[in-house]
Structures are given as structure tokens and as C-alpha cells.
Design an enzyme around this catalytic site. Structure first.
Site, PDB file in Angstrom:
ATOM      1  CD  GLN A   9       2.340  -6.569   9.380  1.00  0.00           C
ATOM      2  OE1 GLN A   9       1.222  -6.432   8.917  1.00  0.00           O
ATOM      3  NE2 GLN A   9       2.906  -7.433   8.969  1.00  0.00           N
ATOM      4  CG  ASP A  47       6.738 -11.617   7.080  1.00  0.00           C
ATOM      5  OD1 ASP A  47       5.891 -11.612   5.926  1.00  0.00           O
ATOM      6  OD2 ASP A  47       7.302  -9.729   7.669  1.00  0.00           O
ATOM      7  CB  CYS A  78     -10.829   5.927   4.581  1.00  0.00           C
ATOM      8  SG  CYS A  78     -10.281   4.088   3.598  1.00  0.00           S
ATOM      9  CB  CYS A 109       0.025 -10.957   4.007  1.00  0.00           C
ATOM     10  SG  CYS A 109       0.418 -10.672   2.201  1.00  0.00           S
ATOM     11  CE1 TYR A 160      11.343 -12.777  -0.027  1.00  0.00           C
ATOM     12  CE2 TYR A 160      11.385 -14.239   1.789  1.00  0.00           C
ATOM     13  CZ  TYR A 160      11.088 -14.615   0.842  1.00  0.00           C
ATOM     14  OH  TYR A 160      11.804 -15.260  -0.567  1.00  0.00           O
ATOM     15  CB  CYS A 184     -17.152   3.037   4.336  1.00  0.00           C
ATOM     16  SG  CYS A 184     -17.200   3.896   2.576  1.00  0.00           S
TER      17      CYS A 184
END
Length: 414
Positions: A246, A345, A170, A372, A275, A83
Site C-alpha cells: 500500500q 483483496d 509532485c 480499491c 490476492y 499543484c
């Protein structure tokens, strides 16, 4: 007496420096040194020699930020970015398009290991596992929040900037989103546009929902139903288009399998899923545990979880802030429903001291921490260690190819 103004330090932005690139750093940079200062260089790779343009910093700065604008000596792991917007001065979404996919996973593993060593005092071998479908690390992002520029065009923001780079495509976006035509449409007055598709669809633009977001929080559903349908664990899951699921098509199955294996649920166990989002982990563990309590602060995600888990009689969904709920649950001093297994999470900021301390008072046999962000994971592992919980296992998954992001599943056991 008025103190004289101190002279402003001269900006170094725009200056070119030639540097030897060292180790990778958290956030999509590599570290070089120039005139005794650390320089965090994007678009470089360890072992390279590059010409870097300073993007942030002045003469008195402790460190500088820079973009590698010319490669004098290239790493064998360097490849051509797919890109044009991913290069120096470009979009902040992709950090590693200039690195081969195996090299990206090696870099992410190095970051996780460094964060664990520095923040948790744990020396742990790390391998980042490939999620092979979709191939080539492209076309995986099933939900994208685009920014809108002054001309009403969609794009993504320049790295560490509010400036919007307009895009016609994208490469990491799911084919559904590309085929929907959302990037070629005009969006006057909108602040942002969310485009989302079902994680298990196959290049069908009709699956896309598009929501335009306006100042003041007003939203308009422009395309689709406003809902996404996903297939995982042999079940059908429904989420709001702008809700949490996700974004990689293979993520739900991979993470749920890792959590089930890590939890090692025994007969009679009580599980807390904190969570909980749309209920993925609660659903995965419901068939193994006596009872599962899912706690989620977002009202929309709670509604999704209740709908997704309605057929599971041993699952209860609570709408509450996790930190407050856990403190309250512990304060009641009831041992009947104290957890044997806890899955957390949390968002990128991590669980934090309050939640960790409350969980240690609850005394679960083990905590499964899905993270994450390796920095906040390492910080919270250090907090758990203070209460006698040690890291016993860690898996990492490359759920965000081309970016510096990585997902970890860590097991903390008493």
C-alpha cells in the site's frame, strides 16, 4: 452498391458551456446537464455554476466530458489547488485538489453509496475515515511510476491522454522521493521510471530505490537497493521496490486492523487470503487462526510473502492464479481445509463472477472484501447476494487524498 458515407458528426471539443453542477460521479467528475445531455465535469464541485470547456464529444454523443475553466459561483468547499499541474487540461493523477479534505471524503462517501445503491441494490450509510498522517493530504505516495516525455523528462500523463506533463515536483509524492532528485534527472530512452521508498522512513533520500524501465521490459536499478522495508503490526516487511505494498504510510496498519476486526476469527478457523500480495493480511491473521493459506499470482509478490511469513508455521503461500486455484480447490471436494474465513483483496477489476461463485461453493462463514474500486465492489456484492451472502459491515478509508480513489473493507456474511 456502395453505401454513401455518412457525414461525420461535428466535434464539440473546445466549446464553452455554462452549467449548474450537480452530484458527484465515480471517477473524479461531477455531473451537469446541457442541451439534454449529461456533461461529466472535472475540476468542479456539487452546487457550483461553472464555465466548462468540452474535452470529449460531438453532436451525436450521448454524453460529454469537460473541464471547469471558470467558476461563476463557487462551492464553500472549494480551495486553491497546491499543484499547478492539477488544473484543467493538466495531470490526471489528482482529481480533487480544488476541494477541502473533509469535502473530498464526503464526495468519496457519496460515490460509494451511489455505486452500492445502483449496482448492488443496497442502501448503506458510508463514512470515509481520515488517515491523518501525513497531514494536509500531501507527501503520502511512497511509490510513483513516472512517465518519460520525448525530452527525457519525468512527469505524469495528462488526464485521459498519453501526453506526458513534465514535473519538477509532485506534492503528493513522499518527501524521500522529492529529496532524491529523481525528478531533475534526465532519462533518455526510458519508457517509465519507478521511484519507491519505505513507508515508515522519514524524509531520507537514501531510502529511495529508482528503477528505469525500457522498451521490451528491460529494467535498470539506478538508485538504491531495489528493496523497500516497511514496519507494520510489530513486524518488518520486505518488498521489491516495484512490488505491491500500500502506497500510503498509514494504510497497512489501518487495513490490517480493519480486516482482523472484520474477520472475527474463532478457535479452529481456517483462513484463505486471496490476492495475498506480500502477505500482510495473512500475517495479521496467523496468530488467530489454525491455518492460513495465502494465494498470489505474481511471482515476485509470492517470493516477498514467503520471506515475510517464513517464521509463521501455520501459513502456507501458494503461487497461482486465484480464479484457477479456487476452482481447483473446490473441485477436489475436500472439506478438511475448506475456509471458515476468506479475505479477498483483488486488483481494480475486482474478483469477478468466476471467483465469487467458487467461493460461495466453498461456503465460508464470512468473506472480507478489500476493494480499491467501489464500482467493482458493488458488482461483486450483488454476485455474492445471489448465493445468500449479504453485506453486514463496510468501512472506507481515505488512503489516496487528492484523488478520487478510496479503499473499502466490506464484510459479507451468510
Amino acid at each position: 452498391m456502395i453505401e454513401p458515407l455518412q457525414p461525420t458528426a461535428e466535434s464539440l471539443v473546445g466549446e464553452l458551456v455554462q452549467v449548474e453542477v450537480g452530484a458527484v460521479a465515480h471517477g473524479g467528475f461531477c455531473i451537469a446537464r446541457h442541451d439534454g445531455r449529461a456533461v461529466f465535469v472535472r475540476h468542479s464541485l456539487p452546487g457550483e455554476e461553472v464555465i466548462a470547456r468540452i474535452t470529449e464529444g460531438h453532436q451525436n454523443s450521448r454524453f460529454l466530458r469537460a473541464d471547469a475553466v471558470e467558476v461563476v459561483r463557487a462551492s464553500p468547499d472549494r480551495v486553491e489547488a497546491v499543484c499547478a499541474a492539477a488544473g484543467p487540461g493538466g495531470c490526471g493523477g489528482c482529481d480533487w485538489q480544488h476541494a477541502s479534505l473533509p469535502a473530498q471524503r464526503t464526495l468519496k462517501a457519496a460515490v460509494i453509496r451511489e455505486q452500492l445503491q445502483r449496482l448492488a441494490g443496497v442502501d448503506w450509510p458510508v463514512v470515509v475515515e481520515e488517515i491523518a498522517d501525513p497531514p494536509q493530504g500531501l507527501n503520502w505516495r511512497t511509490r510513483v511510476r513516472f512517465a518519460v516525455d520525448e525530452q527525457g523528462r519525468l512527469g505524469l500523463r495528462r488526464h485521459r491522454s498519453h501526453e506526458v506533463i513534465a514535473l519538477q515536483e509532485c506534492p503528493i509524492a513522499h518527501p524521500d522521493i522529492a529529496h532524491s532528485g529523481v525528478l531533475t534527472m534526465q532519462w533518455p530512452d526510458a519508457e517509465s521510471v519507478v521511484a519507491a521508498t519505505s513507508s515508515t522512513s522519514a524524509g531520507e533520500s537514501s531510502n529511495v530505490s529508482v528503477i528505469a524501465e525500457y522498451p521490451g521490459g528491460e529494467q535498470h536499478l539506478v538508485m538504491g537497493t531495489g528493496e523497500c522495508t516497511h514496519h507494520a503490526l510489530g513486524r518488518v516487511w520486505h518488498t521489491a521496490a516495484d512490488g505491491f505494498w500500500q502506497v500510503h504510510p498509514g494504510a497497512a496498519e489501518a487495513l490490517a486492523a480493519a480486516v482482523v476486526e472484520a474477520a472475527d476469527v474463532q478457535v479452529g478457523d481456517v483462513v484463505w487470503d486471496l490476492y495475498a500480495g506480500a502477505g500482510l493480511f495473512a500475517g495479521a491473521l496467523a496468530g488467530l487462526a489454525t491455518s492460513v493459506l495465502a494465494v498470489e499470482s505474481d511471482a515476485g509478490a509470492c517470493a516477498d510473502a514467503r520471506g515475510n511469513l517464513t517464521d509463521l508455521g501455520n501459513v502456507r503461500v501458494e503461487h497461482a492464479r486465484v480464479d484457477r486455484w479456487v476452482r481447483s480447490a473446490i473441485a477436489e471436494e475436500s472439506t478438511a481445509q475448506r475456509p471458515d474465513i476468506v479475505v479477498v483483496d483483488p486488483p481494480r477489476k475486482g474478483a469477478g463472477k468466476s471467483v465469487v461463485q467458487s467461493l460461495m461453493k466453498a461456503g465460508p462463514r464470512r468473506v472480507i472484501y478489500v476493494a480499491c474500486d467501489p464500482a467493482t465492489l458493488a458488482r461483486d456484492i450483488a454476485l455474492f447476494a445471489e448465493g445468500g451472502y449479504a453485506l453486514s459491515r463496510l468501512r472506507a478509508f481515505d488512503l489516496f487524498p487528492m484523488t478520487h480513489h478510496v479503499e473499502c473493507v466490506a464484510v459479507l456474511a451468510r
